[in-house]
Design a protein around this motif. Structure first.
Motif, PDB file in Angstrom:
ATOM      1  N   ASP A 200      -5.525   4.185  -4.388  1.00 33.58           N
ATOM      2  CA  ASP A 200      -5.795   5.197  -5.719  1.00 33.58           C
ATOM      3  C   ASP A 200      -6.912   5.984  -5.567  1.00 33.58           C
ATOM      4  N   THR A 201      -7.983   5.906  -4.807  1.00 37.59           N
ATOM      5  CA  THR A 201      -9.105   6.679  -4.706  1.00 37.59           C
ATOM      6  C   THR A 201      -8.437   8.187  -4.014  1.00 37.59           C
ATOM      7  N   ALA A 202      -7.868   8.016  -2.831  1.00 35.50           N
ATOM      8  CA  ALA A 202      -7.190   8.886  -2.000  1.00 35.50           C
ATOM      9  C   ALA A 202      -6.209   9.640  -2.818  1.00 35.50           C
ATOM     10  N   THR A 203      -5.616   8.947  -3.542  1.00 37.71           N
ATOM     11  CA  THR A 203      -4.373   9.868  -4.347  1.00 37.71           C
ATOM     12  C   THR A 203      -4.955  10.612  -5.244  1.00 37.71           C
ATOM     13  N   GLU A 204      -6.032  10.066  -5.962  1.00 30.60           N
ATOM     14  CA  GLU A 204      -6.759  10.968  -6.998  1.00 30.60           C
ATOM     15  C   GLU A 204      -7.369  12.264  -6.338  1.00 30.60           C
ATOM     16  N   LYS A 205      -7.656  12.052  -5.052  1.00 32.01           N
ATOM     17  CA  LYS A 205      -8.418  13.094  -4.164  1.00 32.01           C
ATOM     18  C   LYS A 205      -7.123  14.147  -3.813  1.00 32.01           C
TER      19      LYS A 205
ATOM     20  N   LEU B 273       0.819  -1.181   0.066  1.00 31.63           N
ATOM     21  CA  LEU B 273       0.059  -0.063  -0.054  1.00 31.63           C
ATOM     22  C   LEU B 273       0.984   1.343  -0.011  1.00 31.63           C
ATOM     23  N   ARG B 274       2.072   1.136   0.815  1.00 35.83           N
ATOM     24  CA  ARG B 274       2.842   2.544   0.952  1.00 35.83           C
ATOM     25  C   ARG B 274       3.457   2.630  -0.505  1.00 35.83           C
ATOM     26  N   ASP B 275       4.018   1.399  -1.012  1.00 37.86           N
ATOM     27  CA  ASP B 275       4.631   1.595  -2.305  1.00 37.86           C
ATOM     28  C   ASP B 275       3.838   2.090  -3.361  1.00 37.86           C
ATOM     29  N   ARG B 276       2.377   1.710  -3.313  1.00 38.14           N
ATOM     30  CA  ARG B 276       1.308   1.927  -4.308  1.00 38.14           C
ATOM     31  C   ARG B 276       1.188   3.516  -4.343  1.00 38.14           C
ATOM     32  N   MET B 277       1.015   4.087  -2.988  1.00 39.69           N
ATOM     33  CA  MET B 277       0.831   5.524  -2.808  1.00 39.69           C
ATOM     34  C   MET B 277       1.714   6.406  -3.326  1.00 39.69           C
ATOM     35  N   ILE B 278       3.008   5.992  -3.438  1.00 40.93           N
ATOM     36  CA  ILE B 278       4.302   6.559  -3.883  1.00 40.93           C
ATOM     37  C   ILE B 278       4.029   6.702  -5.448  1.00 40.93           C
ATOM     38  N   GLU B 279       4.044   5.390  -5.779  1.00 36.35           N
ATOM     39  CA  GLU B 279       3.820   5.282  -7.221  1.00 36.35           C
ATOM     40  C   GLU B 279       2.834   6.099  -7.938  1.00 36.35           C
ATOM     41  N   ALA B 280       1.591   6.130  -7.235  1.00 37.16           N
ATOM     42  CA  ALA B 280       0.390   6.818  -7.536  1.00 37.16           C
ATOM     43  C   ALA B 280       0.657   8.217  -7.489  1.00 37.16           C
TER      44      ALA B 280
END
Length: 382
Positions: free
Chosen positions: A366-371, A267-274
């Motif tokens: 992904d939702t949070a990163t778009e926000k 999850l951490r890696d995905r948020m950085i990537e996103a």
């Protein structure tokens, strides 16, 4: 959109298995473990079994564990207890600038009582270097306190190296492991640690209960007095239901440690990537050590957008995040951790901590990163 909770470093929801284990001790098994009758014996037996189970999970003897009212009390008991026991002839304590306030404020209070405290600096990644400890030690140093993993930026400290060094010199070593239990290995039969603090509500257990490991090689003076509970090391009727829940949560956390660690790391890696994809690498910076970091904590700054504004904007979108800063009179103060890391002012003033849990998923990230991207575009236009 359903609310998204990214503040697991502050507290976690109790697991259903934990609630189920606790429920009988609110009702039919309600006895005081200090009572001699059957109700008390039942509670005392449950307390003993819980202590045995927790000791087995973290590699110590049952008699080396005392249950407390949480991580703060565990930290306080370690510092004040060691000072009262060993501070008659030695008056010097070493800690770091980035400790939790449960340690820092205890050290400040000890300074008022005549002790000397050295606060070690950290590098820009939030890491202590053992050679700085070697330079700071004095003949009258009796205690070193360094946290395992930082609660704000997640940086993991080299506690094994520090512990080996302190043990070779006969100096007590205390570690605040509140954030690391269940995510990093804890084996007290191997680690050169004299005292270690834990808390239940960081591992999906109840609030208001924790534990302190105190090696059988040392003694401490009780911080709370008034009864003979916990082998006369912590007075007060034990929170039996809370302890039952704590130990059940610890069992689940340790048994599922590798799976949960990999999940929150993903999850951490995905948020950085996103974030790299949606806002661009120049729009944010990750704070903390790049590799030696707790897998569930991501501290990220968005220069140009202050922390308070971002937190409120996220909250309006149903996203709960945090800052490591203190709140005074309705406004945020700069984080002492980020200050100690000597980060640029705009980085410190725009830092947000996202902390993840095992039940969350990639879609929420992904939702949070778009926000976040939408909020940044809006705020940077105003």
């Amino acid at each position: 959109m359903d609310p998204i909770y990214f503040d697991h470093a502050a507290t976690t929801p109790m697991r259903a298995e934990v609630v189920e284990a606790m429920l009988p001790y609110f009702t039919e098994k309600f006895g005081n473990p200090s009572s001699l009758h059957a109700f008390g014996r039942e509670a005392r037996t449950a307390l003993g079994r819980s202590r045995d189970r927790l000791a087995g999970l973290i590699g110590c003897e049952p008699g080396e564990l005392l249950f407390t009212g949480g991580g703060t009390e565990s930290d306080n008991t370690a510092l004040f207890g060691a000072a009262a026991q060993y501070g008659a002839v030695k008056k010097h304590i070493i800690t770091t600038e980035i400790e939790h306030h449960a340690v820092l404020h205890a050290c400040r209070q000890l300074e008022h009582s005549g002790y000397d405290v050295t606060y070690l600096p950290v590098d820009s990644a939030g890491r202590v270097h053992p050679e700085q400890l070697e330079e700071a030690v004095r003949e009258d140093t009796f205690l070193v306190s360094v946290m395992h993993g930082n609660n704000e930026v997640g940086t993991v400290q080299p506690i094994e190296a520090i512990g080996q060094w302190t043990r070779a010199r006969g100096i007590l070593f205390h570690v605040d492991a509140v954030q690391s239990l269940g995510l990093l290995p804890v084996d007290l039969a191997r680690l050169p640690v004299d005292m270690m603090s834990f808390s239940a509500h960081k591992i999906y257990g109840p609030k208001g209960v924790g534990a302190l490991y105190v090696s059988k090689r040392i003694a401490i003076v009780p911080h709370l007095v008034g009864g003979s509970q916990e082998r006369k090391r912590r007075a007060g009727t034990e929170n039996v239901s809370g302890i039952i829940g704590f130990v059940r949560a610890a069992e689940l956390a340790v048994s599922e440690q590798e799976r949960n660690r990999l999940h929150v790391q993903s999850l951490r890696d995905r948020m950085i990537e996103a974030l790299n994809r949606t806002v661009g690498p120049s729009a944010f910076t990750v704070n903390g050590h790049p590799t030696d970091v707790l897998p569930h904590i991501l501290n990220v700054s968005f220069p140009g957008v202050d922390t308070e504004t971002m937190l409120m904007s996220l909250d309006l979108e149903g996203i709960a995040a945090a800052s490591g800063s203190a709140c005074t009179s309705g406004s945020l103060e700069l984080s002492h951790v980020l200050r100690a890391m000597k980060l640029p002012e705009d980085v410190m003033r725009s830092a947000i901590r996202f902390s993840f849990g095992f039940s969350q998923n990639i879609e929420q990230i992904d939702t949070a990163t778009e926000k976040v991207a939408t909020i940044l575009r809006r705020l940077r236009k105003t």
